[in-house]
Scaffold this active site. Structure first.
Site, short mmCIF file in Angstrom:
data_model
loop_
_atom_site.label_atom_id
_atom_site.label_comp_id
_atom_site.label_asym_id
_atom_site.label_seq_id
_atom_site.Cartn_x
_atom_site.Cartn_y
_atom_site.Cartn_z
N TYR A 26 16.18 29.82 9.29
CA TYR A 26 14.94 30.52 9.66
C TYR A 26 14.73 30.54 11.17
CZ TYR A 26 13.40 30.55 4.79
OH TYR A 26 13.29 30.77 3.45
N ARG A 71 -10.75 -0.15 14.91
CA ARG A 71 -10.68 0.58 13.66
C ARG A 71 -11.65 -0.12 12.71
NH1 ARG A 71 -4.72 1.50 11.24
NH2 ARG A 71 -5.22 -0.61 10.61
N MET A 124 12.46 24.45 3.15
CA MET A 124 11.75 23.72 2.10
C MET A 124 12.69 22.90 1.22
SD MET A 124 9.25 25.13 -0.91
CE MET A 124 7.87 25.58 0.10
N LYS A 140 0.84 -1.20 0.00
CA LYS A 140 0.00 0.00 0.00
C LYS A 140 0.88 1.25 0.00
CE LYS A 140 -0.38 -0.29 5.03
NZ LYS A 140 -1.26 -0.69 6.15
C1 LIG Z 1 -0.58 -1.83 6.71
C2 LIG Z 1 -1.16 -3.10 7.11
C3 LIG Z 1 -0.33 -4.20 7.41
C4 LIG Z 1 1.18 -4.09 7.45
O1 LIG Z 1 1.58 -3.52 8.68
P1 LIG Z 1 3.13 -3.35 9.08
O2 LIG Z 1 3.12 -2.82 10.46
O3 LIG Z 1 3.69 -2.38 8.10
O4 LIG Z 1 3.73 -4.69 8.95
C5 LIG Z 1 -0.92 -5.40 7.70
N1 LIG Z 1 -2.28 -5.53 7.73
C6 LIG Z 1 -3.10 -4.49 7.46
C7 LIG Z 1 -4.56 -4.70 7.51
C8 LIG Z 1 -2.58 -3.25 7.16
O5 LIG Z 1 -3.40 -2.23 6.89
#
Ligand SMILES: *Cc1c(COP(=O)(O)O)cnc(C)c1O
Length: 372
Positions: A259, A130, A307, A35
């Protein structure tokens, strides 16, 4: 000449880290999580680096289609499932496995009247709060899915809140596993529980954890999910953010840098200016003292990150000059150390590398370093 900042993706390290995940859970199949553009590495590089995985898992529906276009024929899993009824057709057409975590998603599948077949991961909320059905609601959700003719395999899934810390006082893995077993009791189907933290702790959890599919993400990118350092887990960095010194200033005690004039020199110093700023994805919140490598020598940030530039202390690196190579994180400087100095985690830094940073590839196993 393009600006000297680059992010080099180490494909050989991606393969190494995938092999580490397999070694932790030899009996499980592995979803390599790609992802967020493969945690900032590029989806296509994720596909190539994790070609040996049993499947690729991600959040983005368009990314799933892109993986099919790129020729990935093994399973694909959508970790948040589909977002609207129109997405159902895509699951069957492109053989994409969807997470199901709401009654709305079940209704979409019921009403689609698909010929199928489609495979799903049914998600249980075991305390993360969640996504997913509570252990009590889980059997009913399962029964509704089972009644849909197009649905073939139902894998039972949950997600850990504290996989980096086995005995978390508020919600331990053991507690989540117990809730999972209660909600899934008597239901057939493969099981998928572990993210990177769970995979790396499989040894300690052996008895409790039966994983048919695991879902490692960060460990595959050489980041630690917490607990121990990535190196202590036997992982290798997969992304090196590098740049160069593009200017040097010799300052005296009382001079300030950058800055807000936040940094005040308390002695004569040489300050190097690095072509890397927050518009490249370097965290603006990185504090004075955040580690940086100049020509292989460890030094630290001074003043505020701006930046397009940041400033480092070169006083003790006599040979540093304009053009000296700088590593912001990666080979020789764990991303997690930089992240912790900036009050964040390695995940966020790698995901946030900006589009203007040139991505390169290195592959030590085939010796095919090349521009990508
Ligand atoms: C992102 C995600 C993972 C991977 O998690 P890591 O901590 O990066 O290993 C596994 N399962 C789900 C449902 C996720 O959203």
């Amino acid at each position: 000449m393009p600006r000297p900042i680059t992010a080099t993706v180490h494909l050989d390290s991606m393969r190494h880290n995938l092999a580490r995940a397999r070694a932790c859970v030899p009996a499980a199949r592995v979803w390599a999580v790609v992802k967020a553009n493969a945690y900032g590495h590029g989806l296509e590089r994720g596909l190539r680096g994790f070609a040996e995985a049993d499947g690729l898992a991600l959040i983005e529906t368009e990314g799933a289609l892109r993986l099919r276009e790129l020729g990935w024929t093994k399973p694909i899993l959508l970790l948040e499932g589909i977002f609207e009824a129109a997405d159902v057709a895509m699951l069957a057409t492109h053989h994409i496995n969807s997470t199901v975590h709401t009654v709305e998603q079940i209704a979409m599948l019921e009403q689609a009247g698909l010929a199928g077949p489609i495979d799903v991961h049914l998600k249980m909320n075991t305390g993360m709060n969640r996504l997913g059905f509570t252990p009590d609601a889980f059997p009913h959700a399962y029964a509704r899915l089972r009644a849909i003719a197009a649905v073939r395999e139902i894998t039972l899934m949950t997600h850990f809140a504290n996989a980096d810390e086995l005995e978390h006082p508020r919600l331990s893995i053991h507690e989540q596993v117990a809730r999972f077993c209660q909600g899934a009791r008597g239901l057939p189907g493969l099981r998928s529980l572990s993210n990177s933290g769970g995979v790396l702790h499989q040894q300690e959890l052996q008895a409790a954890l039966s994983n048919d599919w695991v879902r490692p993400g960060i460990m595959l990118y050489g980041g630690s999910p917490g607990g121990k350092s990535a190196q202590a887990f036997g992982l290798r960095p997969t992304m090196t953010l590098a740049s160069e010194i593009i200017g040097i200033q010799d300052i005296v005690a009382g001079d300030t840098v950058g800055y807000g004039s936040r940094f005040v020199a308390d002695r004569p110093m040489r300050v190097g200016v690095v072509a890397c700023g927050y518009a490249d994805g370097y965290p603006r919140h990185a504090d004075q003292g955040t580690p940086v490598l100049v020509d292989g020598v460890r030094t630290e940030l001074v003043g505020r990150v701006s930046m397009d530039m940041l400033t480092v202390d070169l006083t003790a690196i006599a040979h540093a000059r304009v053009g000296s190579p700088v590593v912001l994180w990666g080979a020789g400087l764990p991303v997690d150390e930089v992240a912790s100095a900036a009050g964040t985690i390695g995940y966020e830094l790698m995901c946030a590398v900006a589009p203007r940073v040139r991505m390169l590839e290195a592959d030590l196993t085939t010796n095919a370093g090349q521009h990508g």
